[in-house]
Design an enzyme around this catalytic site. Structure first.
Site, PDB file in Angstrom:
ATOM      1  CB  SER A 173      -0.853   0.004   1.277  1.00 15.65           C
ATOM      2  OG  SER A 173      -1.438   1.271   1.499  1.00 15.65           O
ATOM      3  CE1 TYR A 233      -3.960  -2.136   5.398  1.00 16.53           C
ATOM      4  CE2 TYR A 233      -3.404   0.130   4.833  1.00 16.53           C
ATOM      5  CZ  TYR A 233      -3.773  -1.144   4.448  1.00 16.53           C
ATOM      6  OH  TYR A 233      -3.949  -1.453   3.118  1.00 16.53           O
TER       7      TYR A 233
HETATM    8  P1  NDP Z   1     -11.641  -5.728   0.148  1.00 20.25           P
HETATM    9  O1  NDP Z   1     -12.091  -5.523   1.556  1.00 20.25           O
HETATM   10  O2  NDP Z   1     -12.600  -5.445  -0.950  1.00 20.25           O
HETATM   11  O3  NDP Z   1     -11.096  -7.222  -0.032  1.00 20.25           O
HETATM   12  C1  NDP Z   1     -10.302  -7.824   0.949  1.00 20.25           C
HETATM   13  C2  NDP Z   1     -10.253  -9.315   0.717  1.00 20.25           C
HETATM   14  O4  NDP Z   1      -9.421  -9.900   1.725  1.00 20.25           O
HETATM   15  C3  NDP Z   1     -11.625  -9.966   0.808  1.00 20.25           C
HETATM   16  O5  NDP Z   1     -11.788 -10.826  -0.292  1.00 20.25           O
HETATM   17  C4  NDP Z   1     -11.559 -10.756   2.098  1.00 20.25           C
HETATM   18  O6  NDP Z   1     -12.275 -11.967   1.932  1.00 20.25           O
HETATM   19  C5  NDP Z   1     -10.071 -11.054   2.213  1.00 20.25           C
HETATM   20  N1  NDP Z   1      -9.654 -11.339   3.585  1.00 20.25           N
HETATM   21  C6  NDP Z   1      -9.672 -10.518   4.651  1.00 20.25           C
HETATM   22  N2  NDP Z   1      -9.251 -11.175   5.751  1.00 20.25           N
HETATM   23  C7  NDP Z   1      -8.971 -12.449   5.359  1.00 20.25           C
HETATM   24  C8  NDP Z   1      -8.518 -13.613   6.021  1.00 20.25           C
HETATM   25  N3  NDP Z   1      -8.258 -13.626   7.332  1.00 20.25           N
HETATM   26  N4  NDP Z   1      -8.330 -14.751   5.309  1.00 20.25           N
HETATM   27  C9  NDP Z   1      -8.593 -14.761   3.986  1.00 20.25           C
HETATM   28  N5  NDP Z   1      -9.046 -13.701   3.304  1.00 20.25           N
HETATM   29  C10 NDP Z   1      -9.245 -12.567   3.981  1.00 20.25           C
HETATM   30  O7  NDP Z   1     -10.321  -4.833  -0.017  1.00 20.25           O
HETATM   31  P2  NDP Z   1      -9.388  -4.534  -1.287  1.00 20.25           P
HETATM   32  O8  NDP Z   1      -9.691  -5.415  -2.416  1.00 20.25           O
HETATM   33  O9  NDP Z   1      -9.393  -3.070  -1.499  1.00 20.25           O
HETATM   34  O10 NDP Z   1      -7.967  -4.883  -0.657  1.00 20.25           O
HETATM   35  C11 NDP Z   1      -7.168  -5.969  -1.076  1.00 20.25           C
HETATM   36  C12 NDP Z   1      -5.760  -5.746  -0.568  1.00 20.25           C
HETATM   37  O11 NDP Z   1      -5.248  -4.523  -1.073  1.00 20.25           O
HETATM   38  C13 NDP Z   1      -5.637  -5.663   0.945  1.00 20.25           C
HETATM   39  O12 NDP Z   1      -4.442  -6.323   1.324  1.00 20.25           O
HETATM   40  C14 NDP Z   1      -5.527  -4.181   1.204  1.00 20.25           C
HETATM   41  O13 NDP Z   1      -4.818  -3.895   2.390  1.00 20.25           O
HETATM   42  C15 NDP Z   1      -4.764  -3.717  -0.009  1.00 20.25           C
HETATM   43  N6  NDP Z   1      -4.943  -2.325  -0.380  1.00 20.25           N
HETATM   44  C16 NDP Z   1      -6.196  -1.758  -0.490  1.00 20.25           C
HETATM   45  C17 NDP Z   1      -6.321  -0.432  -0.843  1.00 20.25           C
HETATM   46  C18 NDP Z   1      -7.639   0.265  -0.895  1.00 20.25           C
HETATM   47  O14 NDP Z   1      -7.680   1.513  -0.775  1.00 20.25           O
HETATM   48  N7  NDP Z   1      -8.757  -0.434  -1.091  1.00 20.25           N
HETATM   49  C19 NDP Z   1      -5.140   0.376  -1.193  1.00 20.25           C
HETATM   50  C20 NDP Z   1      -3.889  -0.327  -1.010  1.00 20.25           C
HETATM   51  C21 NDP Z   1      -3.813  -1.614  -0.659  1.00 20.25           C
HETATM   52  P3  NDP Z   1     -13.188 -12.679   3.051  1.00 20.25           P
HETATM   53  O15 NDP Z   1     -13.734 -11.595   3.938  1.00 20.25           O
HETATM   54  O16 NDP Z   1     -14.231 -13.401   2.258  1.00 20.25           O
HETATM   55  O17 NDP Z   1     -12.242 -13.600   3.736  1.00 20.25           O
HETATM   56  C1  8X3 Z   2      -5.048   1.536   1.649  1.00 17.98           C
HETATM   57  C2  8X3 Z   2      -4.671   2.894   1.152  1.00 17.98           C
HETATM   58  O1  8X3 Z   2      -4.331   5.304   1.867  1.00 17.98           O
HETATM   59  O2  8X3 Z   2      -6.115   4.031   2.971  1.00 17.98           O
HETATM   60  O3  8X3 Z   2      -3.914   0.742   1.767  1.00 17.98           O
HETATM   61  O4  8X3 Z   2      -3.795   3.585   3.490  1.00 17.98           O
HETATM   62  S1  8X3 Z   2      -4.714   3.999   2.437  1.00 17.98           S
END
Ligand code: NDP
Ligand code: 8X3
Length: 254
Positions: free
Chosen positions: A138, A151
């Site tokens: 991130s 985080y």
């Molecule tokens: P979402 O919340 O849409 O998706 C997160 C996914 O992670 C879900 O499919 C969830 O599935 C899964 N997950 C969470 N906890 C667990 C667990 N314990 N075991 C298995 N699966 C798990 O978020 P995003 O798609 O936006 O995020 C995906 C990744 O990208 C994350 O690592 C996030 O930190 C990172 N990210 C996101 C950003 C944003 O602004 N959205 C920016 C930068 C990075 P389920 O609940 O079904 O298990």
């Molecule tokens: C998620 C992006 O800016 O909310 O990783 O930390 S931010």
């Protein structure tokens, strides 16, 4: 069957968008996440485009991860792309008000979970002539901001782990990328705000945030690079996002 893509967190956001995009290109998929009913629906939707295996997986449970990988059906054992995407943020309160249990959950998921899956799949990945590991870090890995505390630190682990993996895997066919997105619209912030739709709408409203499809396109591009190219890290923000001033707290006069 070769060249499977293993996706963690395929039930939503980036993981879901990756599943759809790689399916369009006919890649065999291994879809994981905790919400089995979503995976079953997705497998049903994508099954006409590519072979799909899906399984419920909590990445925090190392035994569950190891068992799932050991028990993959014969034709899904050759994994050449790992999208280490499962992750979450919990809360935006300052450290002094944060819940310790939230900190533990973020470390267990974003750090321990990602390590569990990587360790289980490295033997298969290392056997492939060309393979890719895409680790979702991130911008929070690179830049501090209030309320990011554990985080951001967990994502800094992901970024450094990615670089260290490269050191060990150099000379094998396994490429490793730390992908570092900024503001992206997905369930991520609904999870972070404990389901508060109003806060979610405030954050994303008129923000022109990145969309999961944007991230899937970037991941597909990284994986599609010629075998001699490793994208070490890639930070991406929406044009609407940038850094802010340093914070200076003035003493009150009295
Ligand atoms: P979402 O919340 O849409 O998706 C997160 C996914 O992670 C879900 O499919 C969830 O599935 C899964 N997950 C969470 N906890 C667990 C667990 N314990 N075991 C298995 N699966 C798990 O978020 P995003 O798609 O936006 O995020 C995906 C990744 O990208 C994350 O690592 C996030 O930190 C990172 N990210 C996101 C950003 C944003 O602004 N959205 C920016 C930068 C990075 P389920 O609940 O079904 O298990
Ligand atoms: C998620 C992006 O800016 O909310 O990783 O930390 S931010």
């Amino acid at each position: 069957m070769n060249n499977c893509v293993f996706i963690t967190g395929a039930t939503s956001g980036f993981g879901l968008a990756c599943a759809k995009l790689f399916a369009q290109h006919g890649w065999p998929l291994i879809l994981t996440g905790r919400r089995l009913e979503r995976l079953a629906q997705l497998a049903d939707d994508l099954g006409s485009q590519c072979p799909v295996h899906y399984a419920s997986l909590d990445v925090r449970d190392s035994q569950q991860v190891a068992d799932l990988v050991a028990d993959l059906p014969e034709n899904f054992k050759q994994v050449s792309v790992l999208i280490n995407n499962a992750g979450l943020a919990l809360g935006t309160d300052p450290s002094q008000q944060a819940k310790l249990s939230d900190w533990h959950t973020m470390i267990d998921t974003n750090v321990t979970g990602l390590v569990n899956v990587t360790h289980a799949l490295l033997p298969s990945l290392s056997q492939q002539p060309v393979a890719s590991v895409i680790n979702l870090a991130s911008i929070a890995a690179n830049w501090p901001y209030p309320g990011s505390h554990v985080y951001g630190a967990s994502k800094a682990f992901v970024a450094q782990f990615s670089r260290n993996l490269r050191c060990d895997l150099v000379g094998t066919g396994v490429r490793v990328t730390s992908l570092e997105p900024g503001l992206s619209e997905s369930e991520f912030s609904l999870v972070r705000f404990a389901g508060d739709q109003q806060k979610y709408d405030q954050l994303y409203g008129n923000s022109n945030a990145l969309q999961p499809q944007d991230i899937a396109n970037i991941i597909y591009w990284i994986v599609s690079q010629p075998a001699h190219i490793n994208i070490n890290s890639l930070e991406v923000m929406p044009c609407s996002q940038a850094w802010n001033n340093f914070n200076v707290v003035k003493q009150s006069e009295s």
